[in-house]
Motif scaffolding. Structure first.
Motif, PDB file in Angstrom:
ATOM      1  N   TYR A  76      -1.892 -20.703  -0.019  1.00 55.06           N
ATOM      2  CA  TYR A  76      -0.964 -19.994   0.858  1.00 55.06           C
ATOM      3  C   TYR A  76      -0.150 -19.022   0.018  1.00 55.06           C
ATOM      4  CZ  TYR A  76      -2.066 -23.409   4.443  1.00 55.06           C
ATOM      5  OH  TYR A  76      -2.739 -24.184   5.361  1.00 55.06           O
ATOM      6  N   LEU A  77       0.186 -17.898   0.610  1.00 56.25           N
ATOM      7  CA  LEU A  77       0.988 -16.862  -0.029  1.00 56.25           C
ATOM      8  C   LEU A  77       2.441 -17.038   0.377  1.00 56.25           C
ATOM      9  CD1 LEU A  77       1.196 -14.068  -1.506  1.00 56.25           C
ATOM     10  CD2 LEU A  77       0.797 -13.032   0.747  1.00 56.25           C
ATOM     11  N   VAL A  78       3.341 -17.096  -0.606  1.00 52.77           N
ATOM     12  CA  VAL A  78       4.773 -17.101  -0.323  1.00 52.77           C
ATOM     13  C   VAL A  78       5.132 -15.682   0.088  1.00 52.77           C
ATOM     14  CG1 VAL A  78       7.071 -17.392  -1.320  1.00 52.77           C
ATOM     15  CG2 VAL A  78       5.241 -19.001  -1.898  1.00 52.77           C
ATOM     16  N   LYS A  79       5.784 -15.546   1.243  1.00 55.33           N
ATOM     17  CA  LYS A  79       5.980 -14.230   1.851  1.00 55.33           C
ATOM     18  C   LYS A  79       7.193 -13.488   1.291  1.00 55.33           C
ATOM     19  CE  LYS A  79       6.250 -11.902   6.316  1.00 55.33           C
ATOM     20  NZ  LYS A  79       5.516 -10.762   5.927  1.00 55.33           N
ATOM     21  N   ASN A  80       7.148 -13.182   0.019  1.00 51.01           N
ATOM     22  CA  ASN A  80       8.161 -12.330  -0.593  1.00 51.01           C
ATOM     23  C   ASN A  80       7.688 -11.904  -1.974  1.00 51.01           C
ATOM     24  OD1 ASN A  80      11.209 -11.790   0.346  1.00 51.01           O
ATOM     25  ND2 ASN A  80      11.035 -11.546  -1.865  1.00 51.01           N
ATOM     26  N   LEU A  81       7.939 -10.645  -2.321  1.00 45.40           N
ATOM     27  CA  LEU A  81       7.704 -10.208  -3.695  1.00 45.40           C
ATOM     28  C   LEU A  81       8.646 -10.976  -4.597  1.00 45.40           C
ATOM     29  CD1 LEU A  81       7.459  -6.354  -3.252  1.00 45.40           C
ATOM     30  CD2 LEU A  81       5.690  -7.830  -4.207  1.00 45.40           C
ATOM     31  N   LEU A  82       8.146 -11.413  -5.738  1.00 48.04           N
ATOM     32  CA  LEU A  82       8.964 -12.195  -6.655  1.00 48.04           C
ATOM     33  C   LEU A  82       8.977 -11.549  -8.034  1.00 48.04           C
ATOM     34  CD1 LEU A  82       7.707 -15.702  -5.572  1.00 48.04           C
ATOM     35  CD2 LEU A  82       9.927 -14.697  -5.043  1.00 48.04           C
ATOM     36  N   ILE A  83      10.098 -11.672  -8.695  1.00 44.80           N
ATOM     37  CA  ILE A  83      10.237 -11.206 -10.070  1.00 44.80           C
ATOM     38  C   ILE A  83      10.044 -12.426 -10.967  1.00 44.80           C
ATOM     39  CG2 ILE A  83      11.777 -10.171 -11.768  1.00 44.80           C
ATOM     40  CD1 ILE A  83      13.162  -8.777  -9.340  1.00 44.80           C
ATOM     41  N   LYS A  84       9.060 -12.344 -11.838  1.00 46.67           N
ATOM     42  CA  LYS A  84       8.714 -13.458 -12.717  1.00 46.67           C
ATOM     43  C   LYS A  84       9.082 -13.114 -14.153  1.00 46.67           C
ATOM     44  CE  LYS A  84       6.714 -16.008  -9.548  1.00 46.67           C
ATOM     45  NZ  LYS A  84       7.149 -17.362  -9.270  1.00 46.67           N
ATOM     46  N   SER A  97       1.058  -8.048   3.491  1.00 49.52           N
ATOM     47  CA  SER A  97       1.896  -9.191   3.855  1.00 49.52           C
ATOM     48  C   SER A  97       3.280  -9.116   3.229  1.00 49.52           C
ATOM     49  CB  SER A  97       1.225 -10.499   3.436  1.00 49.52           C
ATOM     50  OG  SER A  97       0.020 -10.686   4.137  1.00 49.52           O
ATOM     51  N   LEU A  98       3.380  -8.504   2.055  1.00 48.88           N
ATOM     52  CA  LEU A  98       4.654  -8.440   1.330  1.00 48.88           C
ATOM     53  C   LEU A  98       5.388  -7.120   1.546  1.00 48.88           C
ATOM     54  CD1 LEU A  98       3.584 -10.105  -2.024  1.00 48.88           C
ATOM     55  CD2 LEU A  98       4.564 -11.162   0.028  1.00 48.88           C
ATOM     56  N   GLU A  99       4.765  -6.206   2.289  1.00 46.57           N
ATOM     57  CA  GLU A  99       5.379  -4.911   2.561  1.00 46.57           C
ATOM     58  C   GLU A  99       6.742  -5.103   3.224  1.00 46.57           C
ATOM     59  OE1 GLU A  99       4.102  -1.390   5.452  1.00 46.57           O
ATOM     60  OE2 GLU A  99       2.629  -1.849   3.881  1.00 46.57           O
ATOM     61  N   GLY A 100       7.728  -4.377   2.712  1.00 44.33           N
ATOM     62  CA  GLY A 100       9.074  -4.443   3.277  1.00 44.33           C
ATOM     63  C   GLY A 100       9.944  -5.548   2.707  1.00 44.33           C
ATOM     64  N   THR A 101       9.395  -6.400   1.841  1.00 45.45           N
ATOM     65  CA  THR A 101      10.230  -7.426   1.216  1.00 45.45           C
ATOM     66  C   THR A 101      10.822  -6.863  -0.070  1.00 45.45           C
ATOM     67  OG1 THR A 101       8.475  -8.479  -0.111  1.00 45.45           O
ATOM     68  CG2 THR A 101       8.755  -9.268   2.156  1.00 45.45           C
ATOM     69  N   GLU A 102      12.001  -7.317  -0.413  1.00 48.71           N
ATOM     70  CA  GLU A 102      12.662  -6.898  -1.653  1.00 48.71           C
ATOM     71  C   GLU A 102      12.310  -7.884  -2.754  1.00 48.71           C
ATOM     72  OE1 GLU A 102      14.644  -4.231  -2.434  1.00 48.71           O
ATOM     73  OE2 GLU A 102      14.065  -3.474  -0.462  1.00 48.71           O
ATOM     74  N   PRO A 103      11.876  -7.405  -3.921  1.00 54.02           N
ATOM     75  CA  PRO A 103      11.577  -8.333  -5.014  1.00 54.02           C
ATOM     76  C   PRO A 103      12.809  -9.160  -5.378  1.00 54.02           C
ATOM     77  CG  PRO A 103      10.819  -6.112  -5.536  1.00 54.02           C
ATOM     78  CD  PRO A 103      11.647  -6.014  -4.290  1.00 54.02           C
ATOM     79  N   MET A 104      12.594 -10.465  -5.508  1.00 54.68           N
ATOM     80  CA  MET A 104      13.685 -11.385  -5.832  1.00 54.68           C
ATOM     81  C   MET A 104      13.251 -12.343  -6.936  1.00 54.68           C
ATOM     82  SD  MET A 104      14.944 -12.541  -2.023  1.00 54.68           S
ATOM     83  CE  MET A 104      16.474 -13.253  -2.592  1.00 54.68           C
ATOM     84  N   HIS A 105      14.210 -12.765  -7.746  1.00 58.73           N
ATOM     85  CA  HIS A 105      13.951 -13.844  -8.692  1.00 58.73           C
ATOM     86  C   HIS A 105      13.746 -15.112  -7.881  1.00 58.73           C
ATOM     87  CE1 HIS A 105      14.941 -11.760 -12.447  1.00 58.73           C
ATOM     88  NE2 HIS A 105      15.771 -11.062 -11.691  1.00 58.73           N
ATOM     89  N   TRP A 106      12.840 -15.962  -8.317  1.00 57.42           N
ATOM     90  CA  TRP A 106      12.517 -17.199  -7.585  1.00 57.42           C
ATOM     91  C   TRP A 106      13.780 -18.023  -7.309  1.00 57.42           C
ATOM     92  CZ3 TRP A 106       9.360 -19.260  -4.423  1.00 57.42           C
ATOM     93  CH2 TRP A 106       9.306 -20.634  -4.258  1.00 57.42           C
ATOM     94  N   GLU A 107      14.643 -18.117  -8.292  1.00 58.49           N
ATOM     95  CA  GLU A 107      15.865 -18.921  -8.140  1.00 58.49           C
ATOM     96  C   GLU A 107      16.725 -18.406  -6.986  1.00 58.49           C
ATOM     97  OE1 GLU A 107      14.448 -18.813 -12.396  1.00 58.49           O
ATOM     98  OE2 GLU A 107      14.887 -17.295 -10.890  1.00 58.49           O
ATOM     99  N   ASP A 108      16.766 -17.098  -6.790  1.00 57.24           N
ATOM    100  CA  ASP A 108      17.541 -16.522  -5.684  1.00 57.24           C
ATOM    101  C   ASP A 108      16.793 -16.669  -4.361  1.00 57.24           C
ATOM    102  OD1 ASP A 108      19.537 -15.710  -7.455  1.00 57.24           O
ATOM    103  OD2 ASP A 108      18.524 -13.816  -7.857  1.00 57.24           O
TER     104      ASP A 108
END
Length: 113
Positions: free
Chosen positions: A67-75, A99-110
Motif C-alpha cells: 500500500y502507498l502512504v498518501k503523502n510525499l515524504l521527506i526522508k 496519487s501524491l499530486e497536491g500533497t506537500e512533502p512532510m517529514h515522517w515525524e510531522d
C-alpha cells in the motif's frame, strides 16, 4: 545513487520503524541531507492506497500486498546506507505521482502527528 522509481530501504533497519524500515520509493534528491520519497507498507489503514502487482517489482521476495502512504515524504539520507530492493514499473510511477499530486512533502515525524 538511486533513480526515480527505485524502491529502497535502510540497510540498518533493525526494527526501528523511524529509520527507513518500510520500503521507500525514491523520487528525487532534495539536498545532501534529505530526499523526497513515498512510503510503501502492508497496512491498508489510514487512507493508504493499494498498489496493484503490475505497479512494482520487488527484488526481495515479499508476496504481501503493498500500500502507498498518501503523502510525499521527506526522508533522511542519514538512515542509509540504503539498499535497492525493487523498482516501480512505468505504470507504477505514474500511479504514485498521480496519487501524491497536491500533497506537500512532510517529514515522517510531522506526518504521523
Amino acid at each position: 545513487m538511486f533513480k526515480k522509481g527505485h524502491i529502497i530501504w535502510g540497510e540498518n533497519r533493525d526494527g526501528d520503524k523511524s529509520k527507513g524500515y518500510h520500503p521507500i520509493v525514491f523520487l528525487k534528491e532534495v539536498n545532501e541531507l534529505f530526499f523526497e520519497g513515498a512510503m510503501l507498507t502492508h497496512s491498508s489503514n489510514w487512507g493508504n492506497i493499494k498498489m496493484e502487482k503490475e505497479y512494482y517489482h520487488l527484488i526481495k521476495s515479499d508476496d504481501r500486498t503493498q500500500y502507498l502512504v498518501k503523502n510525499l515524504l521527506i526522508k533522511k539520507n542519514e538512515w542509509g546506507p540504503f539498499e535497492r530492493i525493487g523498482y516501480l514499473t512505468k505504470e507504477g510511477l505514474r500511479f504514485v505521482e498521480e496519487s501524491l499530486e497536491g500533497t506537500e512533502p512532510m517529514h515522517w515525524e510531522d506526518f504521523i502527528k
